[in-house]
Design a protein around this motif. Structure first.
Motif, mmCIF file in Angstrom:
data_model
loop_
_atom_site.group_PDB
_atom_site.id
_atom_site.type_symbol
_atom_site.label_atom_id
_atom_site.label_comp_id
_atom_site.label_asym_id
_atom_site.label_seq_id
_atom_site.Cartn_x
_atom_site.Cartn_y
_atom_site.Cartn_z
ATOM 1 N N GLU A 152 16.247 -5.225 61.034
ATOM 2 C CA GLU A 152 15.814 -4.796 62.377
ATOM 3 C C GLU A 152 16.726 -3.735 62.993
ATOM 4 O O GLU A 152 16.424 -3.191 64.052
ATOM 5 N N ILE A 153 17.862 -3.473 62.336
ATOM 6 C CA ILE A 153 18.809 -2.488 62.904
ATOM 7 C C ILE A 153 18.247 -1.080 62.706
ATOM 8 O O ILE A 153 17.797 -0.717 61.611
ATOM 9 N N ASP A 154 18.264 -0.287 63.786
ATOM 10 C CA ASP A 154 17.704 1.072 63.750
ATOM 11 C C ASP A 154 18.719 2.116 63.320
ATOM 12 O O ASP A 154 18.375 3.145 62.750
ATOM 13 N N LEU A 155 19.980 1.868 63.688
ATOM 14 C CA LEU A 155 21.011 2.896 63.492
ATOM 15 C C LEU A 155 22.365 2.221 63.310
ATOM 16 O O LEU A 155 22.687 1.262 64.023
ATOM 17 N N VAL A 156 23.136 2.739 62.348
ATOM 18 C CA VAL A 156 24.520 2.272 62.157
ATOM 19 C C VAL A 156 25.440 3.477 62.352
ATOM 20 O O VAL A 156 25.321 4.473 61.623
ATOM 21 N N ILE A 157 26.332 3.381 63.335
ATOM 22 C CA ILE A 157 27.320 4.448 63.549
ATOM 23 C C ILE A 157 28.683 3.894 63.139
ATOM 24 O O ILE A 157 29.092 2.826 63.604
ATOM 25 N N LEU A 158 29.363 4.613 62.247
ATOM 26 C CA LEU A 158 30.700 4.185 61.838
ATOM 27 C C LEU A 158 31.734 5.156 62.410
ATOM 28 O O LEU A 158 31.794 6.325 62.013
ATOM 29 N N ALA A 159 32.532 4.665 63.359
ATOM 30 C CA ALA A 159 33.651 5.455 63.880
ATOM 31 C C ALA A 159 34.830 5.236 62.944
ATOM 32 O O ALA A 159 35.226 4.097 62.696
ATOM 33 N N THR A 160 35.348 6.325 62.395
ATOM 34 C CA THR A 160 36.489 6.201 61.472
ATOM 35 C C THR A 160 37.251 7.510 61.370
ATOM 36 O O THR A 160 36.670 8.587 61.532
ATOM 37 N N ALA A 161 38.539 7.385 61.106
ATOM 38 C CA ALA A 161 39.361 8.569 60.815
ATOM 39 C C ALA A 161 39.728 8.581 59.334
ATOM 40 O O ALA A 161 40.377 9.503 58.862
ATOM 41 N N THR A 162 39.296 7.527 58.622
ATOM 42 C CA THR A 162 39.646 7.395 57.206
ATOM 43 C C THR A 162 38.400 7.053 56.381
ATOM 44 O O THR A 162 38.312 5.963 55.805
ATOM 45 N N PRO A 163 37.422 7.971 56.337
ATOM 46 C CA PRO A 163 36.208 7.683 55.545
ATOM 47 C C PRO A 163 36.574 7.470 54.073
ATOM 48 O O PRO A 163 37.609 7.951 53.618
ATOM 49 N N ASP A 164 35.702 6.754 53.349
ATOM 50 C CA ASP A 164 35.950 6.539 51.912
ATOM 51 C C ASP A 164 36.166 7.868 51.191
ATOM 52 O O ASP A 164 36.987 7.989 50.307
ATOM 53 N N MET A 165 35.321 8.831 51.554
ATOM 54 C CA MET A 165 35.404 10.162 50.950
ATOM 55 C C MET A 165 34.891 11.170 51.981
ATOM 56 O O MET A 165 34.221 10.790 52.935
ATOM 57 N N LEU A 166 35.235 12.465 51.770
ATOM 58 C CA LEU A 166 34.906 13.445 52.809
ATOM 59 C C LEU A 166 33.415 13.735 52.918
ATOM 60 O O LEU A 166 32.877 13.919 53.998
ATOM 61 N N VAL A 167 32.753 13.835 51.768
ATOM 62 C CA VAL A 167 31.301 14.071 51.799
ATOM 63 C C VAL A 167 30.619 12.793 51.312
ATOM 64 O O VAL A 167 31.173 12.106 50.456
ATOM 65 N N ALA A 168 29.443 12.508 51.821
ATOM 66 C CA ALA A 168 28.703 11.236 51.715
ATOM 67 C C ALA A 168 29.291 10.304 52.763
ATOM 68 O O ALA A 168 30.310 9.631 52.530
ATOM 69 N N ALA A 169 28.674 10.316 53.953
ATOM 70 C CA ALA A 169 29.184 9.521 55.075
ATOM 71 C C ALA A 169 29.342 8.059 54.680
ATOM 72 O O ALA A 169 28.445 7.470 54.061
#
Ligand code: UT7
Length: 332
Positions: free
Chosen positions: A76-93
């Protein structure tokens, strides 16, 4: 038609098991428990030791905790926003991977980057989607594996940060509860005071950037402190004034956990006693995007429907602000 407000309806969190105490840090760099405690208020922080796990792991665990507690169906979730300064990788959110892993298969997702203000700004973003009437369930996660970007030989930074994640669900509210007002600010003149020099488009990774140790956090602590201590307090005071509130009207300050002295300066300016200030810096340190939701995670049982909360943060960029929110549910 009455205005739709965006309320927080569920909270989740996760911190890794390994506890990095001040005593252990004393064996790693030239520091001591007394200095760290007096200057920052931190006694220990959590570290994700597994080499094969990134920020997504922390975010997934926090989101799963929220889903399990709230019994919300991830479909049922419409949107997931991840606030982060340390993503797993730079491209591919990273948020996209997190959404899929938690079963939010009908959601779209992306990452939001604003250093230590990421979650605060994310609250505004998430709320706007809800207030538009277009979306009904927005999951906002703040997660950071700060240990992945620290130099454990630099005593000015490695003592401050820890790893962790927190998550909140925003849903429409018909009683006017939820986000009431916000003051959000940025100033690019602060760019060089808190940064990682290399690995981006301006200075891509190379043998030289590695040799010069340019892939770790650099902070001009004194300058950041000076700005943080005034800006966070200014925004918090202003949001009270603008809403005809005083410290007596506020049940809780939810401050970014960067330094005890910055938190105290903000609560003093708002005329708030210590009992109204959420603090967990002593056990988690500064978890960057996760500090605000981890405060809610720790204090959720004390929150009552209608409580007035002020969230405040300051971070790299510079970026800072305050959000005034009314709590939407009693302890479950
Ligand atoms: O969340 C993002 C935003 N970040 C912040 O809000 C952080 C803001 N800054 C701060 O919280 C503080 O500036 C720090 C905690 C980073 C540093 O505290 P400070 O009171 O500003 O210390 P300082 O940098 O002025 O250093 C004072 C002394 C120095 O020695 P001298 O020059 O006086 O001999 C430092 O070399 O403390 C020394 N020092 C340490 N000593 C023991 C610096 N780090 C350490 C350490 N252990 N870990």
């Amino acid at each position: 038609m009455s205005k739709i407000t965006a309320a927080i309806t569920a909270v989740g969190g996760y911190v890794p098991d390994f506890v990095l105490t001040n005593k252990i840090l004393e064996t790693m760099v030239d520091t001591n428990d007394e200095w760290i405690t007096a200057r920052t208020g931190i006694k220990e922080r959590r570290i994700l030791k597994d080499k094969d796990k990134g920020t997504s792991f922390l975010a997934i665990e926090a989101a799963k905790d929220l889903l399990q507690k709230s019994k919300v169906d991830p479909k049922e979730i419409d949107l997931v926003i991840l606030a982060t300064a340390t993503p797993d990788m730079l491209v591919a959110a990273t948020g996209i991977y997190v959404a899929t892993q938690i079963g939010a298969i009908n959601a779209f997702s992306y990452d939001l980057m604003a250093a230590c203000s990421g979650f605060l700004f994310g609250m505004s973003t998430a709320a706007s989607y809800i207030e538009s009437g277009k979306y009904k369930k927005v999951l906002l996660i703040g997660a950071d594996k700060m240990s992945s970007i620290l130099d454990y030989k630099d005593r000015t930074t490695c003592i401050i940060f820890g790893d962790g994640a927190g998550a909140v669900l925003f849903e429409p509210n018909k009683e006017g509860l939820g986000i009431q007002d916000e003051i959000l600010k940025t100033d690019g003149n602060g760019r060089h005071s808190l940064k990682i020099d290399a690995g981006g488009s301006l200075l891509p990774s190379s043998k030289e950037t590695i040799a010069r140790n340019q892939h770790v956090v650099f902070q001009d602590g004194k300058t950041v402190f000076k700005f943080a201590v005034t800006r966070m307090a200014d925004a918090s005071e202003k949001i009270l004034e603008r809403n005809n509130l005083t410290g007596d009207d506020i049940e809780w300050l939810v401050p970014h956990q960067a330094n005890n002295r910055i938190i105290d300066a903000t609560s003093r300016r708002m005329n708030l006693p210590n009992e109204k200030v959420m603090k967990n810096i002593y056990k988690y340190g500064n978890t960057t995007s996760a500090t605000l939701p981890l405060c809610l995670w720790d204090y959720e049982k004390k929150l009552k429907k209608g409580d007035k909360l002020v969230f405040a943060a300051f971070g790299g960029g510079f970026s800072w602000g305050a959000i005034y929110l009314t709590w939407a549910y009693d302890p479950k």
